[in-house]
Design a protein around this motif. Structure first.
Motif, PDB file in Angstrom:
ATOM      1  N   ARG A 174    -102.977 -89.628   6.057  1.00  0.00           N
ATOM      2  CA  ARG A 174    -102.460 -90.781   5.323  1.00  0.00           C
ATOM      3  C   ARG A 174    -101.235 -90.413   4.508  1.00  0.00           C
ATOM      4  NH1 ARG A 174    -108.053 -91.068   5.052  1.00  0.00           N
ATOM      5  NH2 ARG A 174    -108.969 -92.979   5.907  1.00  0.00           N
ATOM      6  N   PRO A 175    -100.368 -91.389   4.254  1.00  0.00           N
ATOM      7  CA  PRO A 175     -99.195 -91.144   3.396  1.00  0.00           C
ATOM      8  C   PRO A 175     -99.630 -90.706   2.007  1.00  0.00           C
ATOM      9  CG  PRO A 175     -98.965 -93.211   4.575  1.00  0.00           C
ATOM     10  CD  PRO A 175    -100.371 -92.758   4.811  1.00  0.00           C
ATOM     11  N   TYR A 176     -98.811 -89.855   1.401  1.00  0.00           N
ATOM     12  CA  TYR A 176     -99.132 -89.302   0.084  1.00  0.00           C
ATOM     13  C   TYR A 176     -98.106 -89.760  -0.939  1.00  0.00           C
ATOM     14  CZ  TYR A 176     -99.518 -85.818  -3.666  1.00  0.00           C
ATOM     15  OH  TYR A 176     -99.645 -85.207  -4.878  1.00  0.00           O
ATOM     16  N   SER A 177     -98.597 -90.156  -2.105  1.00  0.00           N
ATOM     17  CA  SER A 177     -97.729 -90.490  -3.234  1.00  0.00           C
ATOM     18  C   SER A 177     -98.098 -89.575  -4.390  1.00  0.00           C
ATOM     19  CB  SER A 177     -97.887 -91.950  -3.653  1.00  0.00           C
ATOM     20  OG  SER A 177     -97.432 -92.820  -2.638  1.00  0.00           O
ATOM     21  N   VAL A 209     -96.075 -97.266   1.859  1.00  0.00           N
ATOM     22  CA  VAL A 209     -96.112 -97.944   3.156  1.00  0.00           C
ATOM     23  C   VAL A 209     -94.877 -97.676   4.001  1.00  0.00           C
ATOM     24  CG1 VAL A 209     -97.607 -99.771   2.299  1.00  0.00           C
ATOM     25  CG2 VAL A 209     -95.132-100.087   2.190  1.00  0.00           C
ATOM     26  N   THR A 210     -93.858 -97.019   3.462  1.00  0.00           N
ATOM     27  CA  THR A 210     -92.704 -96.679   4.296  1.00  0.00           C
ATOM     28  C   THR A 210     -93.059 -95.592   5.301  1.00  0.00           C
ATOM     29  OG1 THR A 210     -91.942 -95.065   2.652  1.00  0.00           O
ATOM     30  CG2 THR A 210     -91.059 -97.318   2.507  1.00  0.00           C
ATOM     31  N   ARG A 211     -94.149 -94.861   5.065  1.00  0.00           N
ATOM     32  CA  ARG A 211     -94.588 -93.831   5.995  1.00  0.00           C
ATOM     33  C   ARG A 211     -95.859 -94.313   6.691  1.00  0.00           C
ATOM     34  NH1 ARG A 211     -92.914 -90.958   1.426  1.00  0.00           N
ATOM     35  NH2 ARG A 211     -95.031 -91.039   0.550  1.00  0.00           N
ATOM     36  N   PRO A 212     -95.932 -94.162   8.003  1.00  0.00           N
ATOM     37  CA  PRO A 212     -97.090 -94.685   8.736  1.00  0.00           C
ATOM     38  C   PRO A 212     -98.311 -93.788   8.609  1.00  0.00           C
ATOM     39  CG  PRO A 212     -95.616 -93.573  10.251  1.00  0.00           C
ATOM     40  CD  PRO A 212     -94.925 -93.562   8.905  1.00  0.00           C
ATOM     41  N   ARG A 213     -99.459 -94.399   8.713  1.00  0.00           N
ATOM     42  CA  ARG A 213    -100.725 -93.670   8.839  1.00  0.00           C
ATOM     43  C   ARG A 213    -100.756 -93.055  10.234  1.00  0.00           C
ATOM     44  NH1 ARG A 213    -105.556 -94.752  11.301  1.00  0.00           N
ATOM     45  NH2 ARG A 213    -107.498 -94.388  10.165  1.00  0.00           N
ATOM     46  N   ILE A 214    -101.197 -91.806  10.354  1.00  0.00           N
ATOM     47  CA  ILE A 214    -101.193 -91.118  11.639  1.00  0.00           C
ATOM     48  C   ILE A 214    -102.621 -90.952  12.130  1.00  0.00           C
ATOM     49  CG2 ILE A 214    -100.534 -89.037  12.896  1.00  0.00           C
ATOM     50  CD1 ILE A 214     -98.370 -88.564  10.816  1.00  0.00           C
TER      51      ILE A 214
END
Length: 370
Positions: A174-177, A209-214
């Motif tokens: 998942r994307p990380y913040s 959300v600018t980075r997709p879940r893989i």
């Protein structure tokens, strides 16, 4: 499930055949983990038994204990405790380093799935954790990695199935913040208005959300992982191998993928289906699926409602909460998180009547199984 003031639901379940199953009742109480493991064995006149453990059980299966005892339930906690149930008591082992709050936890995180493959047992979890033991031997770590790519959390293993000597394992990254200073310093919240807080949350969400879940799926064999080909826009919730050895991947938005180790997977579901699918069973020459609101038949490309519908008064008053389905001898075994267990012979539903005393947090016992 009636007769209880304890608001527990089925967290894990498994059937060994049409006369034997086990369910794990619990609540998400992180400061007071507790699970009641209830077993049913229809070969006995008093078929019920219960074993309590002070952990959150996340998966359960059956394994062969020895030739005299036959197959018995084996349960997995999110902390890496493994319980083998014999004669209404549990023999516990601990997977070294697994878990979050365990004294020996090494920071890899929770484990999620238990797979029994012959005499081998496998466990998978966060940070690419994979463990194995033979029989009642020592648990061996085969994989674990909590490193992460820029902009992403660590990769986490979730569901898995066996292929007679190898595994299919799904994973997600998942994307990380990164936490902001405001999140790390409690004093900074003193002068933050609700409007400012909402604005900050929206900004962080937009960054995420600018980075997709893989989503990934691997084939594990002899110490190595090979990644299988998947459509990019899929979110997997369940894996299944049917009697003809075909592999099915189920997921969000009516997702049904079918494929092989060698050729990868392709979508075979209908684009108009919106259900989330998470369990499947091959019964009466058809594929059945448990979805987020009921049971479905798969008609080659389209999902249809199973009829007759579940005939429980409780189900009629409440939305079904399917968790898992299995099939044996043309009989479908259905586990519902809130309502219990039943079986379907193609014509009618037969619900198991669980004794009310088994559904109480404080269990006072039943007559011995005989």
């Amino acid at each position: 499930m009636n007769g209880s003031d304890w608001k527990a639901t089925i967290q894990a379940a498994v059937a060994f055949d049409v006369d034997r199953f086990a369910i794990c009742l619990g609540e998400l109480e992180y400061d007071d983990p507790f699970t009641a493991i209830i077993s049913y064995d229809g070969r006995f006149s008093q078929p019920w038994s219960r074993t309590d453990v002070q952990r959150e059980i996340v998966d359960i299966s059956y394994m062969e204990a020895d030739p005299t005892e036959g197959h018995v339930p084996v349960a997995l906690s999110n902390e890496g405790d493994v319980y083998v149930l014999k004669d209404e008591h549990a023999e516990r082992s601990k997977i070294p380093g697994a878990g979050i709050l365990s004294e020996d936890a090494e920071g890899f995180g929770a484990v999620h799935t238990l797979i029994v493959d012959g005499h081998s047992q496998y466990v998978v979890g966060d940070s690419r954790q994979l463990y194995r033991r033979e029989g009642f031997g020592t648990w061996q770590r085969l994989s674990a990695n909590k490193s992460r790519e820029d902009g992403y959390e660590a990769e986490h293993f979730g569901k898995a199935i066996s292929l007679d000597g190898s595994l299919i394992v799904e994973s997600v990254q998942r994307p990380y913040s990164a936490p902001s200073a405001a999140q790390l310093d409690p004093k900074s919240w003193e002068n933050v208005s609700p409007e400012q807080f909402l604005k900050m949350m929206k900004e962080q969400r937009s960054e995420r959300v600018t980075r997709p879940r893989i989503q990934r799926v691997y084939h594990y064999l002899d110490g190595g992982f090979s990644r299988l080909s998947l459509p990019e826009d899929c979110v997997i919730r369940g894996l299944y191998r049917d009697p003809e050895q075909r592999i099915w991947l189920l997921g969000v938005g009516g997702l049904i993928l079918q494929g092989t180790i060698e050729g990868g997977f392709k979508k075979v579901g209908f684009l108009g289906d919106t259900e989330t699918l998470f369990s499947a069973a091959w019964c009466r020459s058809e594929l059945f699926a448990a979805t987020d609101d009921g049971l479905r038949r798969f008609y080659g490309h389209k999902l249809g409602i199973v009829k007759p519908k579940l005939n429980s008064a409780a189900i009629n008053r409440n939305i079904p909460a399917p968790m898992k389905i299995q099939s044996f001898d043309n009989t479908l075994i259905y586990f519902d998180r809130k309502h219990g267990v039943c079986r379907w012979d193609g014509q009618s539903w037969d619900w198991y009547e669980i004794p009310p005393s088994l559904l109480q947090r404080e269990f006072k016992g039943l007559p011995a199984r005989q």
